[in-house]
Write a protein that holds these residues in place. Sequence first.
Motif, PDB file in Angstrom:
ATOM      1  N   THR A 218      87.059  17.416  54.899  1.00 46.36           N
ATOM      2  CA  THR A 218      86.692  17.547  56.311  1.00 46.36           C
ATOM      3  C   THR A 218      86.250  18.982  56.599  1.00 46.36           C
ATOM      4  OG1 THR A 218      87.408  17.377  58.612  1.00 46.36           O
ATOM      5  CG2 THR A 218      89.116  17.943  57.011  1.00 46.36           C
ATOM      6  N   LYS A 219      85.269  19.088  57.478  1.00 48.03           N
ATOM      7  CA  LYS A 219      84.802  20.412  57.914  1.00 48.03           C
ATOM      8  C   LYS A 219      85.075  20.635  59.397  1.00 48.03           C
ATOM      9  CE  LYS A 219      81.302  20.912  54.330  1.00 48.03           C
ATOM     10  NZ  LYS A 219      79.902  20.789  53.964  1.00 48.03           N
ATOM     11  N   SER A 220      85.774  19.665  60.041  1.00 47.87           N
ATOM     12  CA  SER A 220      86.046  19.889  61.472  1.00 47.87           C
ATOM     13  C   SER A 220      87.391  20.569  61.678  1.00 47.87           C
ATOM     14  CB  SER A 220      85.960  18.599  62.302  1.00 47.87           C
ATOM     15  OG  SER A 220      86.183  17.487  61.530  1.00 47.87           O
ATOM     16  N   ALA A 221      87.315  21.685  62.389  1.00 51.25           N
ATOM     17  CA  ALA A 221      88.473  22.566  62.581  1.00 51.25           C
ATOM     18  C   ALA A 221      89.669  21.829  63.187  1.00 51.25           C
ATOM     19  CB  ALA A 221      88.071  23.749  63.459  1.00 51.25           C
ATOM     20  N   GLU A 228      93.923  28.789  62.644  1.00 50.12           N
ATOM     21  CA  GLU A 228      93.083  29.991  62.592  1.00 50.12           C
ATOM     22  C   GLU A 228      92.304  30.073  61.276  1.00 50.12           C
ATOM     23  OE1 GLU A 228      95.065  33.597  63.929  1.00 50.12           O
ATOM     24  OE2 GLU A 228      96.499  32.341  65.012  1.00 50.12           O
ATOM     25  N   ALA A 229      91.540  29.012  60.995  1.00 46.69           N
ATOM     26  CA  ALA A 229      90.760  28.958  59.755  1.00 46.69           C
ATOM     27  C   ALA A 229      89.524  29.831  59.860  1.00 46.69           C
ATOM     28  CB  ALA A 229      90.352  27.517  59.483  1.00 46.69           C
ATOM     29  N   GLU A 235      88.669  21.525  54.158  1.00 45.55           N
ATOM     30  CA  GLU A 235      89.888  21.012  53.526  1.00 45.55           C
ATOM     31  C   GLU A 235      89.666  19.638  52.908  1.00 45.55           C
ATOM     32  OE1 GLU A 235      93.174  21.060  56.288  1.00 45.55           O
ATOM     33  OE2 GLU A 235      93.241  23.264  56.303  1.00 45.55           O
ATOM     34  N   GLN A 236      90.215  19.463  51.703  1.00 48.82           N
ATOM     35  CA  GLN A 236      90.220  18.134  51.089  1.00 48.82           C
ATOM     36  C   GLN A 236      91.546  17.452  51.413  1.00 48.82           C
ATOM     37  OE1 GLN A 236      89.752  17.834  46.810  1.00 48.82           O
ATOM     38  NE2 GLN A 236      89.998  15.608  46.885  1.00 48.82           N
ATOM     39  N   HIS A 237      91.468  16.294  52.056  1.00 47.69           N
ATOM     40  CA  HIS A 237      92.676  15.588  52.495  1.00 47.69           C
ATOM     41  C   HIS A 237      92.943  14.314  51.711  1.00 47.69           C
ATOM     42  CE1 HIS A 237      92.824  17.640  56.729  1.00 47.69           C
ATOM     43  NE2 HIS A 237      93.077  18.464  55.737  1.00 47.69           N
TER      44      HIS A 237
END
Length: 377
Positions: A218-221, A228-229, A235-237
């Motif tokens: 995912t690339k959505s914060a 605080e990315a 992230e790989q979930h």
Amino acid sequence: MIPYGSQWLNDQDIDAVVEVLRSDFLTQGPQTPKFEQKLAAAVQCRAAVVTNSATSALHVACLALEVGPGDLVWTSPLTFVASANCALYCGASVDFVDIEPSTGNMSVDALQQKLALAKPQNRLPKVIIPVHFAGAPCDMREISQLARSYGISVIEDASHALGARYGETIVGDCSYSEITVFSFHPVKMITTGEGGCLCTNDQKLEQKARLLVSHGITKSADEFNKTEADPWWYEQHSLGFNYRMTDIQAALGISQLTKLADWVERRNQLITRYQRMTEKLPIEWLTVDEQRLCSYHLAVIKVSPDHRRPLFYWLRQHNIGCQVHYIPIYQQPYHAQSSQYWPRCEAFYRQIISLPLFPRMTNAEQDEVVKVLEEYF
Ligand SMILES: *Cc1c(COP(=O)(O)O)cnc(C)c1O
């Protein structure tokens, strides 16, 4: 050779593709989400997730519904192998529910009996995958009622059925299933070269599917575990795949989708004309309930088993590109099981031939097919 099926691309389609080739994004650009919105609007579901094939969409659909090792998935034996393979990709086992001889679709009676037998043995499936054979919707009301009463999820394999309707509902609106899958292979209703999609009304399933189609990343914060990315963070979930559709394909799909309604109508016209012109021949057409609109991906006829093989050879000799849909999956060496468990599918298989049918088919081409049929009989 008059083929059994064929895509139809015009300058509008080609221009749409060329425009993407000249743009900044070949993949993960604006065309893919746009195609997803158009698809969702066309079939009236909450969300569509496009993929690089229907096979990938079926795999992701099973994973999103948490099919895994030890689980069972039931589908029709009279379908393309992908309807069954998706279960095996997840480490689950597959079994088949016999068909209705008048339609080739999953039989509600057979399903009911199989469920009643499976329950006391603790062998109930986690997911049932009915296939809308040739574009004729299955008995979804009954299938979904049975599935719900046993706590089983339903994935509709609607690879043949984009543009079909079931009563007041559109195939793909998921009124009777968790997920519906479509294919955009060139012989199907519309094409993106290779391509597919899954439709759902369930936001959780959509989110899971989106992750799985793109590496589990995912690339959505708002979905990050990390607070605080930094701007480069992703992230790989889950353990996903690269099952993405390109923007080149999506642009073609958007253009193709504008023709769907006309093509469904033309396919229906051609079938009505076939049926009228072959009234006196010893062939039988599949039936479609009058409350349903068949998209007619295929023009399947039934002939007596004695005629099937010689007629097939005759048609091919006379340049009619007929086919047989499908060899029952349990007859494939990889899936080998005794045919005795699915007697209606076995009998059906021995009778069927798919005649040429595609939107661009002319009346003259159809006259030629009928003439060759008449000459045989
Ligand atoms: C074509 C087809 C598929 C697979 O579609 P792809 O897009 O080629 O992966 C799956 N199920 C059925 C019933 C099909 O006809």
